[in-house]
Each structure stands twice: as C-alpha cells, then as structure tokens.
Design a protein around this motif. Structure first.
Motif, mmCIF file in Angstrom:
data_model
loop_
_atom_site.group_PDB
_atom_site.id
_atom_site.type_symbol
_atom_site.label_atom_id
_atom_site.label_comp_id
_atom_site.label_asym_id
_atom_site.label_seq_id
_atom_site.Cartn_x
_atom_site.Cartn_y
_atom_site.Cartn_z
ATOM 1 N N ALA A 18 0.820 -1.220 0.000
ATOM 2 C CA ALA A 18 0.000 0.000 0.000
ATOM 3 C C ALA A 18 0.847 1.261 0.000
ATOM 4 C CB ALA A 18 -0.933 0.007 1.205
ATOM 5 N N GLY A 19 2.152 1.139 -0.245
ATOM 6 C CA GLY A 19 3.014 2.303 -0.211
ATOM 7 C C GLY A 19 3.119 2.856 1.196
ATOM 8 N N ALA A 20 3.061 4.192 1.291
ATOM 9 C CA ALA A 20 3.181 4.843 2.600
ATOM 10 C C ALA A 20 1.922 4.696 3.449
ATOM 11 C CB ALA A 20 3.513 6.322 2.419
ATOM 12 N N ALA A 21 0.816 4.306 2.844
ATOM 13 C CA ALA A 21 -0.449 4.135 3.590
ATOM 14 C C ALA A 21 -0.475 2.757 4.235
ATOM 15 C CB ALA A 21 -1.640 4.333 2.669
ATOM 16 N N VAL A 22 0.392 2.555 5.217
ATOM 17 C CA VAL A 22 0.610 1.218 5.777
ATOM 18 C C VAL A 22 -0.483 0.779 6.744
ATOM 19 C CG1 VAL A 22 3.108 1.367 5.504
ATOM 20 C CG2 VAL A 22 2.041 2.201 7.610
ATOM 21 N N ASP A 23 -1.325 1.708 7.177
ATOM 22 C CA ASP A 23 -2.317 1.368 8.197
ATOM 23 C C ASP A 23 -3.521 0.605 7.651
ATOM 24 O OD1 ASP A 23 -0.791 2.568 10.147
ATOM 25 O OD2 ASP A 23 -1.747 4.525 9.896
ATOM 26 N N GLY A 24 -3.838 0.794 6.380
ATOM 27 C CA GLY A 24 -5.018 0.156 5.809
ATOM 28 C C GLY A 24 -4.662 -0.841 4.734
ATOM 29 N N PRO A 25 -5.655 -1.530 4.175
ATOM 30 C CA PRO A 25 -5.387 -2.510 3.114
ATOM 31 C C PRO A 25 -4.948 -1.823 1.826
ATOM 32 C CG PRO A 25 -7.737 -2.190 3.386
ATOM 33 C CD PRO A 25 -7.095 -1.431 4.505
ATOM 34 N N ALA A 26 -4.225 -2.577 1.007
ATOM 35 C CA ALA A 26 -3.777 -2.025 -0.276
ATOM 36 C C ALA A 26 -4.917 -1.986 -1.289
ATOM 37 C CB ALA A 26 -2.630 -2.868 -0.822
ATOM 38 N N LEU A 27 -5.822 -2.950 -1.201
ATOM 39 C CA LEU A 27 -6.902 -3.072 -2.180
ATOM 40 C C LEU A 27 -8.255 -3.208 -1.491
ATOM 41 C CD1 LEU A 27 -5.139 -5.711 -4.460
ATOM 42 C CD2 LEU A 27 -5.639 -3.349 -5.144
ATOM 43 N N ALA A 28 -9.276 -2.754 -2.196
ATOM 44 C CA ALA A 28 -10.638 -3.017 -1.734
ATOM 45 C C ALA A 28 -10.901 -4.514 -1.868
ATOM 46 C CB ALA A 28 -11.632 -2.219 -2.568
ATOM 47 N N SER A 29 -11.957 -4.988 -1.270
ATOM 48 C CA SER A 29 -12.272 -6.409 -1.347
ATOM 49 C C SER A 29 -12.569 -6.821 -2.781
ATOM 50 C CB SER A 29 -13.474 -6.728 -0.465
ATOM 51 O OG SER A 29 -14.639 -6.094 -0.975
ATOM 52 N N ALA A 30 -12.396 -8.091 -3.068
ATOM 53 C CA ALA A 30 -12.698 -8.593 -4.409
ATOM 54 C C ALA A 30 -14.174 -8.370 -4.742
ATOM 55 C CB ALA A 30 -12.346 -10.073 -4.493
ATOM 56 N N GLU A 31 -15.034 -8.478 -3.753
ATOM 57 C CA GLU A 31 -16.469 -8.256 -3.976
ATOM 58 C C GLU A 31 -16.733 -6.825 -4.435
ATOM 59 O OE1 GLU A 31 -15.162 -9.676 -1.349
ATOM 60 O OE2 GLU A 31 -15.902 -11.750 -1.554
ATOM 61 N N THR A 32 -16.041 -5.855 -3.818
ATOM 62 C CA THR A 32 -16.210 -4.454 -4.205
ATOM 63 C C THR A 32 -15.720 -4.216 -5.625
ATOM 64 O OG1 THR A 32 -15.975 -3.711 -1.909
ATOM 65 C CG2 THR A 32 -15.571 -2.079 -3.636
ATOM 66 N N ILE A 33 -14.560 -4.768 -5.948
ATOM 67 C CA ILE A 33 -13.998 -4.591 -7.290
ATOM 68 C C ILE A 33 -14.911 -5.222 -8.341
ATOM 69 C CG2 ILE A 33 -12.074 -5.251 -8.797
ATOM 70 C CD1 ILE A 33 -10.238 -4.996 -6.360
ATOM 71 N N MET A 34 -15.375 -6.435 -8.063
ATOM 72 C CA MET A 34 -16.235 -7.106 -9.034
ATOM 73 C C MET A 34 -17.577 -6.392 -9.190
ATOM 74 S SD MET A 34 -14.398 -9.389 -10.334
ATOM 75 C CE MET A 34 -15.735 -9.877 -11.428
ATOM 76 N N ALA A 35 -18.096 -5.818 -8.123
ATOM 77 C CA ALA A 35 -19.347 -5.056 -8.214
ATOM 78 C C ALA A 35 -19.169 -3.839 -9.122
ATOM 79 C CB ALA A 35 -19.799 -4.630 -6.825
ATOM 80 N N GLU A 36 -18.012 -3.179 -9.001
ATOM 81 C CA GLU A 36 -17.724 -2.030 -9.864
ATOM 82 C C GLU A 36 -17.604 -2.456 -11.329
ATOM 83 O OE1 GLU A 36 -17.136 1.416 -9.320
ATOM 84 O OE2 GLU A 36 -18.254 0.957 -7.497
ATOM 85 N N LEU A 37 -16.927 -3.564 -11.561
ATOM 86 C CA LEU A 37 -16.759 -4.053 -12.932
ATOM 87 C C LEU A 37 -18.101 -4.489 -13.527
ATOM 88 C CD1 LEU A 37 -13.444 -6.102 -12.563
ATOM 89 C CD2 LEU A 37 -13.744 -3.880 -13.659
ATOM 90 N N ALA A 38 -18.942 -5.064 -12.693
ATOM 91 C CA ALA A 38 -20.276 -5.453 -13.170
ATOM 92 C C ALA A 38 -21.061 -4.223 -13.602
ATOM 93 C CB ALA A 38 -21.018 -6.213 -12.077
ATOM 94 N N THR A 39 -20.882 -3.139 -12.887
ATOM 95 C CA THR A 39 -21.592 -1.906 -13.219
ATOM 96 C C THR A 39 -21.111 -1.317 -14.542
ATOM 97 O OG1 THR A 39 -21.952 -1.386 -10.881
ATOM 98 C CG2 THR A 39 -22.107 0.440 -12.437
ATOM 99 N N VAL A 40 -19.777 -1.260 -14.723
ATOM 100 C CA VAL A 40 -19.244 -0.614 -15.932
ATOM 101 C C VAL A 40 -19.441 -1.475 -17.180
ATOM 102 C CG1 VAL A 40 -17.562 0.712 -14.610
ATOM 103 C CG2 VAL A 40 -16.881 -1.503 -15.563
ATOM 104 N N THR A 41 -19.663 -2.780 -16.998
ATOM 105 C CA THR A 41 -19.870 -3.653 -18.158
ATOM 106 C C THR A 41 -21.344 -4.008 -18.366
ATOM 107 O OG1 THR A 41 -19.486 -5.645 -16.802
ATOM 108 C CG2 THR A 41 -17.572 -4.684 -17.928
ATOM 109 N N ALA A 42 -22.201 -3.430 -17.569
ATOM 110 C CA ALA A 42 -23.628 -3.802 -17.617
ATOM 111 C C ALA A 42 -24.258 -3.527 -18.980
ATOM 112 C CB ALA A 42 -24.388 -3.067 -16.517
ATOM 113 N N GLY A 43 -23.849 -2.450 -19.642
ATOM 114 C CA GLY A 43 -24.469 -2.109 -20.923
ATOM 115 C C GLY A 43 -23.748 -2.673 -22.125
ATOM 116 N N ALA A 44 -22.717 -3.449 -21.909
ATOM 117 C CA ALA A 44 -21.933 -4.001 -23.025
ATOM 118 C C ALA A 44 -22.720 -5.086 -23.750
ATOM 119 C CB ALA A 44 -20.621 -4.567 -22.504
ATOM 120 N N THR A 45 -22.582 -5.104 -25.089
ATOM 121 C CA THR A 45 -23.285 -6.112 -25.888
ATOM 122 C C THR A 45 -22.335 -7.017 -26.655
ATOM 123 O OG1 THR A 45 -23.462 -4.518 -27.706
ATOM 124 C CG2 THR A 45 -25.313 -4.645 -26.143
ATOM 125 N N THR A 46 -21.044 -6.645 -26.664
ATOM 126 C CA THR A 46 -20.054 -7.469 -27.356
ATOM 127 C C THR A 46 -18.845 -7.660 -26.446
ATOM 128 O OG1 THR A 46 -18.862 -5.600 -28.346
ATOM 129 C CG2 THR A 46 -20.761 -6.485 -29.568
#
Length: 336
Positions: A138-166
C-alpha cells in the motif's frame, strides 16, 4: 614524646571498615576476572574515554540501522513470496484459459469463469498481506489494506460492463476502469498511497525504496486479465456464449503476457534485496570490529587481576586471623 592510641570502640569500627573494604575489593576483582571487563573505566582509559564514547555511539547507530535492515529484509522476502504466490495463481489460471475453444463445452467455460472469479479473491487477499501490522503493498499508507475487497472490485466491474453487448465492449470498459488516471481502479480498487515509494534508511548513506505497490502496472495487467474472465462468472454478456468464450480466450492471452512484467517486478525487488544483504554484511563486519576495539579498551588483564585477587585474599585471611586473636585477648591471658 606523644603517643596516639585507638580506643576499643574505635578499633572495632576500624576493623569493620577494613573488613568491608577488603570484601568489596575482593568482589570487584572476582567480577573482573569472571567478566573480563575492568570495573574502573576512568582509571583504565584515562584520556581514551572520549574514544570509548565514540565507539559506543557508532555501535548504537549500527544497532539502529541493523534493526531497520533486518525488518526491510524481512519485508522484501515476504513481498517476493507474495508475488510468487500471485504468479502461481496467474500461471494456473492461464493454463486453464488456454484450453478454451469456440467449440468447447459450456460447462468447461463456466468452470474457467468460476476459476477466474476465485483467482480474483486469491490475488486481492494475497496483495493485502500485512507484516508487523503494516500493509506491504500500500506504499506509505501502511495502516489500511492495499486493495478493496474482491467483492467491491467485481461489483464495480459489473456496473461498468452492464451495458456491453459485445466482447469488445466489455474489454474496453475493463481497460478503461483499470487504466484511466483517477479512474475506477485508482479511486475504488486501490486504497494505498499513490505518492513516491516508501523508503527505508538502512545505513548512513544508503536508502532503499520498497516500490512494489498493488497499483504497479505488473499487477494491473494481471488484474485486467483475470477480470475479463471473472465478469463472465458474474453474468456479463448473458446468453451470448460465443462472446463469453472470446472474453475467456482474451483473458488467457493476457495472463500469459503478464508473466513478463511480474518477473521484472521480482527482479527489481531482488536487486533491492541484494543491496540490503550487502549492507547487513557490512554492518556485521563493522560491529565485530568495533566490538573488538571496545573489548580491548575495557578489558581487564586476567593475569594482573588474578595476582591482585590472590593478594586481597591473603590480606582478608590475615585480617580474620588478627581479629580472631584480638578477640581472645584478656588481662588473664596477658598475665598468664
């Protein structure tokens, strides 16, 4: 002619004082003989006391640098282990994806997509590793996690790909989410510090940077490759088996390509590990040298100490003998 005499009480106190002084001296000599160190450094060193202070100062500095060097070496070792685990996950998933063909069975595609989704969980969890209660990626931000949870990341990706048709639409949406400055990945996925790499001073003139962060291009490339297949498990392009197959195949190709950047990242950390190890070796050699110098300055001569110990023992025995004889003196004994 005048004569000085000592009264009985004064004689007792004088005897006790001499006895205590001899016992104290005996204890001091025994300690010097057992430890090898002089008990009176002022007398031992004389004008060299300033030199001893300088040696002690250097040893204190080396001790501090040594602790930082050890912790840095341990951090780098764990980072290498983490990247190796990530590489193992990438390699296994790539091998599975490369078996996907347009004519393949539907259940095979579903299994590959689920494996990619599981891989996302594994990689995120792995890169959120902590050491000494601090995040490693996480670089200098050592107190917290480096990444959001996989569930959060996948939820975001589901949102941005929701309108995709190909499949091309999905690929473009995922690339944009991960690559755009101040975009989805940098604001939602990566939670660490985006500034300069965290540095550690391991010697007076040596500073190393722990520059492997979870937002490194090597990790982003792998994340994108895994995400292309993982979104299929989340329901991307429903009902279009051909397009889903294209996503899985593209994921396999990108997973293979991302191996190079991960290897380069490991090599970069390996170079830093080498510098840290060289510094630790110099610290050990310097500490040994200074320790020998200090020991030579503060050590007591064992032969001289043994001779003095024998002399004090003899004095103490003589003192006890004389005291015993004096305690038996009486007028009757004197007149006998």
């Amino acid at each position: 002619m005048s004569m000085n005499s000592v009264g009985d009480k004064s004689q007792v106190f004088l005897s006790l004082r001499n006895n205590m002084a001899l016992k104290t001296r005996l204890g001091t000599l025994v300690q010097e003989l057992s430890t090898g160190q002089s008990s009176d450094l002022v007398k031992r060193l004389g004008a060299d006391q300033t030199r001893l202070s300088d040696v002690d100062r250097q040893l204190t500095l080396l001790s501090g640098y040594g602790r930082v060097t050890t912790q840095t070496a341990q951090s780098l070792s764990l980072m290498q282990t983490t990247i190796a685990r990530t590489e193992e996950t990438r390699s296994q998933l790539a091998a599975q994806m490369l078996t996907i063909t347009a004519e393949g069975a539907v259940n095979q595609n579903e299994a590959a997509a689920r494996a990619a989704r599981d891989a996302m969980d594994t990689v995120v969890s792995t890169l959120n590793l902590r050491f000494s209660d601090q995040s490693l990626f996480a670089g200098a931000a050592v107190d917290g996690p480096a990444l959001a949870s996989a569930e959060t990341i996948m939820a975001e990706l589901a949102t941005v790909t929701a309108g995709a048709t190909t499949s091309a639409d999905v690929i473009a949406a995922i690339d944009t989410w991960f690559d755009t400055p101040a975009g989805g990945f940098e604001t939602v996925g990566y939670l660490g510090d985006t500034g300069p790499a965290q540095t550690r001073r391991i010697d007076q003139g040596t500073v190393v940077a722990l520059d492997a962060k979870a937002d490194d291009p090597a990790f982003r490339d792998m994340f994108k490759a895994v995400a292309l297949a993982a979104v299929v498990a989340e329901g991307a392009l429903p009902g279009d088996a051909a397009a889903q197959t294209e996503l899985l195949q593209e994921s396999g190709l990108r997973l293979m390509a991302s191996a190079t950047s991960l290897t380069q990242l490991q090599a970069r950390l390996g170079g830093i590990e080498g510098r840290v190890q060289d510094t630790a070796t110099r610290h050990a050699a310097r500490e040994t040298t200074l320790g020998l110098i200090r020991n030579d300055m503060t050590s007591a001569d064992p032969f001289e100490t043994a001779a003095q110990l024998e002399e004090v023992q003899l004095q103490l025995e003589t003192h006890y003998t004389v005291t015993a004889r004096l305690s038996r003196l009486s007028l009757a004994e004197y007149l006998r």
